[in-house]
Motif scaffolding. Sequence first.
Motif, PDB file in Angstrom:
ATOM      1  N   LEU A  23      58.734  41.615  24.582  1.00  0.00           N
ATOM      2  CA  LEU A  23      57.957  42.677  25.224  1.00  0.00           C
ATOM      3  C   LEU A  23      57.344  43.628  24.196  1.00  0.00           C
ATOM      4  CD1 LEU A  23      60.214  43.576  28.270  1.00  0.00           C
ATOM      5  CD2 LEU A  23      57.941  42.564  28.345  1.00  0.00           C
ATOM      6  N   LEU A  24      58.104  43.948  23.171  1.00  0.00           N
ATOM      7  CA  LEU A  24      57.609  44.852  22.140  1.00  0.00           C
ATOM      8  C   LEU A  24      56.415  44.237  21.409  1.00  0.00           C
ATOM      9  CD1 LEU A  24      58.045  47.517  20.610  1.00  0.00           C
ATOM     10  CD2 LEU A  24      59.600  46.284  19.107  1.00  0.00           C
ATOM     11  N   GLY A  25      56.533  42.980  21.023  1.00  0.00           N
ATOM     12  CA  GLY A  25      55.428  42.308  20.339  1.00  0.00           C
ATOM     13  C   GLY A  25      54.208  42.149  21.226  1.00  0.00           C
ATOM     14  N   SER A  26      54.437  41.805  22.481  1.00  0.00           N
ATOM     15  CA  SER A  26      53.317  41.673  23.424  1.00  0.00           C
ATOM     16  C   SER A  26      52.631  43.019  23.633  1.00  0.00           C
ATOM     17  CB  SER A  26      53.808  41.143  24.767  1.00  0.00           C
ATOM     18  OG  SER A  26      54.365  39.862  24.618  1.00  0.00           O
ATOM     19  N   GLY A  27      53.428  44.052  23.741  1.00  0.00           N
ATOM     20  CA  GLY A  27      52.859  45.384  23.925  1.00  0.00           C
ATOM     21  C   GLY A  27      51.997  45.819  22.748  1.00  0.00           C
ATOM     22  N   LEU A  28      52.446  45.500  21.543  1.00  0.00           N
ATOM     23  CA  LEU A  28      51.636  45.835  20.366  1.00  0.00           C
ATOM     24  C   LEU A  28      50.314  45.082  20.376  1.00  0.00           C
ATOM     25  CD1 LEU A  28      54.378  45.944  17.591  1.00  0.00           C
ATOM     26  CD2 LEU A  28      53.042  47.863  18.461  1.00  0.00           C
ATOM     27  N   ALA A  29      50.353  43.807  20.761  1.00  0.00           N
ATOM     28  CA  ALA A  29      49.124  43.011  20.826  1.00  0.00           C
ATOM     29  C   ALA A  29      48.165  43.565  21.879  1.00  0.00           C
ATOM     30  CB  ALA A  29      49.462  41.554  21.118  1.00  0.00           C
ATOM     31  N   VAL A  30      48.695  43.925  23.047  1.00  0.00           N
ATOM     32  CA  VAL A  30      47.853  44.471  24.113  1.00  0.00           C
ATOM     33  C   VAL A  30      47.285  45.828  23.692  1.00  0.00           C
ATOM     34  CG1 VAL A  30      47.882  45.344  26.493  1.00  0.00           C
ATOM     35  CG2 VAL A  30      49.007  43.193  25.941  1.00  0.00           C
ATOM     36  N   LEU A  31      48.095  46.632  23.033  1.00  0.00           N
ATOM     37  CA  LEU A  31      47.622  47.936  22.574  1.00  0.00           C
ATOM     38  C   LEU A  31      46.487  47.779  21.567  1.00  0.00           C
ATOM     39  CD1 LEU A  31      48.095  50.992  22.775  1.00  0.00           C
ATOM     40  CD2 LEU A  31      49.676  50.763  20.857  1.00  0.00           C
ATOM     41  N   LEU A  32      46.619  46.846  20.644  1.00  0.00           N
ATOM     42  CA  LEU A  32      45.544  46.596  19.676  1.00  0.00           C
ATOM     43  C   LEU A  32      44.291  46.069  20.369  1.00  0.00           C
ATOM     44  CD1 LEU A  32      47.552  45.097  16.696  1.00  0.00           C
ATOM     45  CD2 LEU A  32      46.413  47.309  16.810  1.00  0.00           C
ATOM     46  N   HIS A  33      44.475  45.252  21.390  1.00  0.00           N
ATOM     47  CA  HIS A  33      43.332  44.770  22.156  1.00  0.00           C
ATOM     48  C   HIS A  33      42.616  45.937  22.851  1.00  0.00           C
ATOM     49  CE1 HIS A  33      40.809  42.103  24.474  1.00  0.00           C
ATOM     50  NE2 HIS A  33      41.267  42.626  25.603  1.00  0.00           N
ATOM     51  N   LYS A  38      38.069  49.866  23.110  1.00  0.00           N
ATOM     52  CA  LYS A  38      37.546  51.230  23.000  1.00  0.00           C
ATOM     53  C   LYS A  38      36.418  51.280  21.973  1.00  0.00           C
ATOM     54  CE  LYS A  38      38.743  56.015  22.258  1.00  0.00           C
ATOM     55  NZ  LYS A  38      39.754  56.995  21.917  1.00  0.00           N
ATOM     56  N   GLU A  39      36.586  50.570  20.866  1.00  0.00           N
ATOM     57  CA  GLU A  39      35.534  50.536  19.843  1.00  0.00           C
ATOM     58  C   GLU A  39      34.245  49.928  20.394  1.00  0.00           C
ATOM     59  OE1 GLU A  39      36.896  48.485  16.382  1.00  0.00           O
ATOM     60  OE2 GLU A  39      38.443  49.971  15.946  1.00  0.00           O
ATOM     61  N   ALA A  40      34.401  48.953  21.302  1.00  0.00           N
ATOM     62  CA  ALA A  40      33.232  48.286  21.883  1.00  0.00           C
ATOM     63  C   ALA A  40      32.708  49.022  23.118  1.00  0.00           C
ATOM     64  CB  ALA A  40      33.597  46.857  22.248  1.00  0.00           C
ATOM     65  N   ASN A  41      33.271  50.181  23.409  1.00  0.00           N
ATOM     66  CA  ASN A  41      32.899  50.976  24.590  1.00  0.00           C
ATOM     67  C   ASN A  41      33.039  50.189  25.899  1.00  0.00           C
ATOM     68  OD1 ASN A  41      32.338  53.382  23.229  1.00  0.00           O
ATOM     69  ND2 ASN A  41      30.254  52.716  22.762  1.00  0.00           N
ATOM     70  N   ALA A  42      34.044  49.338  25.967  1.00  0.00           N
ATOM     71  CA  ALA A  42      34.307  48.605  27.207  1.00  0.00           C
ATOM     72  C   ALA A  42      35.009  49.537  28.187  1.00  0.00           C
ATOM     73  CB  ALA A  42      35.160  47.380  26.922  1.00  0.00           C
ATOM     74  N   ASP A  43      34.756  49.312  29.457  1.00  0.00           N
ATOM     75  CA  ASP A  43      35.254  50.212  30.498  1.00  0.00           C
ATOM     76  C   ASP A  43      36.780  50.234  30.648  1.00  0.00           C
ATOM     77  OD1 ASP A  43      34.260  52.156  32.077  1.00  0.00           O
ATOM     78  OD2 ASP A  43      33.830  50.857  33.789  1.00  0.00           O
ATOM     79  N   PRO A  44      37.485  49.089  30.656  1.00  0.00           N
ATOM     80  CA  PRO A  44      38.925  49.143  30.993  1.00  0.00           C
ATOM     81  C   PRO A  44      39.847  49.439  29.807  1.00  0.00           C
ATOM     82  CG  PRO A  44      38.277  46.877  30.755  1.00  0.00           C
ATOM     83  CD  PRO A  44      37.025  47.707  30.564  1.00  0.00           C
ATOM     84  N   TRP A  45      39.322  49.976  28.719  1.00  0.00           N
ATOM     85  CA  TRP A  45      40.160  50.159  27.536  1.00  0.00           C
ATOM     86  C   TRP A  45      41.368  51.043  27.821  1.00  0.00           C
ATOM     87  CZ3 TRP A  45      41.465  54.793  25.410  1.00  0.00           C
ATOM     88  CH2 TRP A  45      40.698  55.908  25.770  1.00  0.00           C
ATOM     89  N   PHE A  46      41.188  52.082  28.649  1.00  0.00           N
ATOM     90  CA  PHE A  46      42.282  53.010  28.914  1.00  0.00           C
ATOM     91  C   PHE A  46      43.433  52.304  29.613  1.00  0.00           C
ATOM     92  CE2 PHE A  46      44.473  55.981  31.731  1.00  0.00           C
ATOM     93  CZ  PHE A  46      44.925  56.904  30.818  1.00  0.00           C
ATOM     94  N   TRP A  47      43.133  51.480  30.610  1.00  0.00           N
ATOM     95  CA  TRP A  47      44.188  50.813  31.379  1.00  0.00           C
ATOM     96  C   TRP A  47      44.861  49.718  30.562  1.00  0.00           C
ATOM     97  CZ3 TRP A  47      45.734  53.803  34.864  1.00  0.00           C
ATOM     98  CH2 TRP A  47      44.857  54.646  35.531  1.00  0.00           C
ATOM     99  N   VAL A  48      44.093  49.047  29.733  1.00  0.00           N
ATOM    100  CA  VAL A  48      44.690  48.023  28.868  1.00  0.00           C
ATOM    101  C   VAL A  48      45.644  48.683  27.873  1.00  0.00           C
ATOM    102  CG1 VAL A  48      44.187  46.294  27.101  1.00  0.00           C
ATOM    103  CG2 VAL A  48      42.754  46.426  29.147  1.00  0.00           C
ATOM    104  N   SER A  49      45.220  49.783  27.274  1.00  0.00           N
ATOM    105  CA  SER A  49      46.081  50.495  26.318  1.00  0.00           C
ATOM    106  C   SER A  49      47.324  51.063  27.002  1.00  0.00           C
ATOM    107  CB  SER A  49      45.307  51.625  25.639  1.00  0.00           C
ATOM    108  OG  SER A  49      44.231  51.109  24.913  1.00  0.00           O
TER     109      SER A  49
END
Length: 89
Positions: A23-33, A38-49
């Motif tokens: 879970l910790l590793g998956s969470g880090l990967a999702v957070l980086l995604h 956010k850098e690409a100004n995509a809409d769902p960045w907040f919920w993914v993070s």
Amino acid sequence: MRTQREKKLIMKYWLFGGGGAMLLGSGLAVLLHGSKLKEANADPWFWVSTGGFALIMSGLGFIGDANRFRTLADVLRELDNRDKIKNHP
């Protein structure tokens, strides 16, 4: 030799520790995604993070529980050893 109760605690230690690490590793990967979104100004960045943070915190909770199970197994073994020494003629 380990008692049945100690074996169950050690099994929980491995299951919770492994699950927590996943879970910790998956969470880090999702957070980086989410960061890349956010850098690409995509809409769902907040919920993914936010989901990434939730996975990280869940993983840390599981690792904490694994630590508790390992400590209980070690205490149980120590108490069993004390009883054996005390009851030995």
